[in-house]
Enzyme design. Structure first.
Site, PDB file in Angstrom:
ATOM      1  N   SER A 184     -73.036   2.376   6.687  1.00 53.61           N
ATOM      2  CA  SER A 184     -71.585   2.457   6.507  1.00 53.61           C
ATOM      3  C   SER A 184     -70.789   1.361   7.196  1.00 53.61           C
ATOM      4  O   SER A 184     -69.623   1.170   6.886  1.00 53.61           O
ATOM      5  CB  SER A 184     -71.069   3.819   6.971  1.00 53.61           C
ATOM      6  OG  SER A 184     -71.068   3.891   8.377  1.00 53.61           O
ATOM      7  N   LYS A 205     -67.311   3.620  13.626  1.00 53.86           N
ATOM      8  CA  LYS A 205     -66.371   3.203  12.578  1.00 53.86           C
ATOM      9  C   LYS A 205     -65.378   2.213  13.162  1.00 53.86           C
ATOM     10  O   LYS A 205     -65.317   1.998  14.362  1.00 53.86           O
ATOM     11  CB  LYS A 205     -65.597   4.408  12.005  1.00 53.86           C
ATOM     12  CG  LYS A 205     -66.464   5.514  11.435  1.00 53.86           C
ATOM     13  CD  LYS A 205     -67.187   5.112  10.191  1.00 53.86           C
ATOM     14  CE  LYS A 205     -68.078   6.263   9.710  1.00 53.86           C
ATOM     15  NZ  LYS A 205     -69.040   5.838   8.724  1.00 53.86           N
TER      16      LYS A 205
END
Length: 183
Positions: free
Chosen positions: A37, A78
């Site tokens: 991701s 993230k």
């Protein structure tokens, strides 16, 4: 005479080991990236050093790469996209914060390589979360691999209390150019 020098060295070595353990457990944490991701920034298997106290000393900045507790078992890595009071919108692969275009240079190569398919699908904060602005003490986070990332577009805002720390160093593999954060 040689034994005397070694006896003087032993307490110094013990002190160094104790300090290293204390610093490592209170200031830094190590993580292994699991997933795709955060590509192209981080890749599966990268080893990271996370600074656990940096946000006690400084503010969170847009585009910081952070590790946070996603739930009781999992920590995610993230990128911070939205800070408290920000209005977020993606339009034509471009990020707009509070109505102003904000460049994401770390994605340039991927956006250009995505041909006619958008790298980041269009959305507004209202469409995604139901609110106009990022609430106080909350963040909107996204993975760099926008087409394959479980992030705030799916699970909503994260609380600043969930943050473990800021990714400071990718220390293994040193020569590898790819980087990633857990999906």
């Amino acid at each position: 005479m040689k034994n005397y020098n070694y006896r003087r060295l032993i307490p110094i070595v013990i002190l160094a080991v104790v300090l290293a353990v204390i610093l490592r457990s209170t200031i830094f944490a190590s993580y292994v990236v699991d997933g795709e991701s955060m590509e192209p920034t981080l890749y599966d298997g990268n080893l990271l050093m996370v600074n656990k106290i940096v946000y006690d000393l400084t503010d969170i900045d847009r585009f910081d790469v952070i590790v946070f507790h996603a739930n009781e078992e999992d920590d995610y890595v993230k990128r911070v996209i939205g800070l408290p009071e920000d209005e977020i919108e993606y339009k034509n692969d471009q990020l707009f914060v509070n109505g102003e275009l904000v460049e994401e240079k770390f994605l340039n190569a991927y956006v250009q390589a995505s041909d006619s398919k958008p790298f980041t699908n269009n959305f507004t904060l209202v469409e995604t979360t139901g609110v106009q602005k990022v609430p106080e003490n909350k963040l909107f986070v996204m993975g760099d691999n926008r087409q394959d990332s479980l992030d705030s577009r799916s699970f909503g805002f994260i609380s600043t209390d969930q943050i473990v720390g800021k990714v400071d160093v990718k220390y293994w593999p040193l020569s590898q150019t790819k980087l990633s954060f857990g999906k």
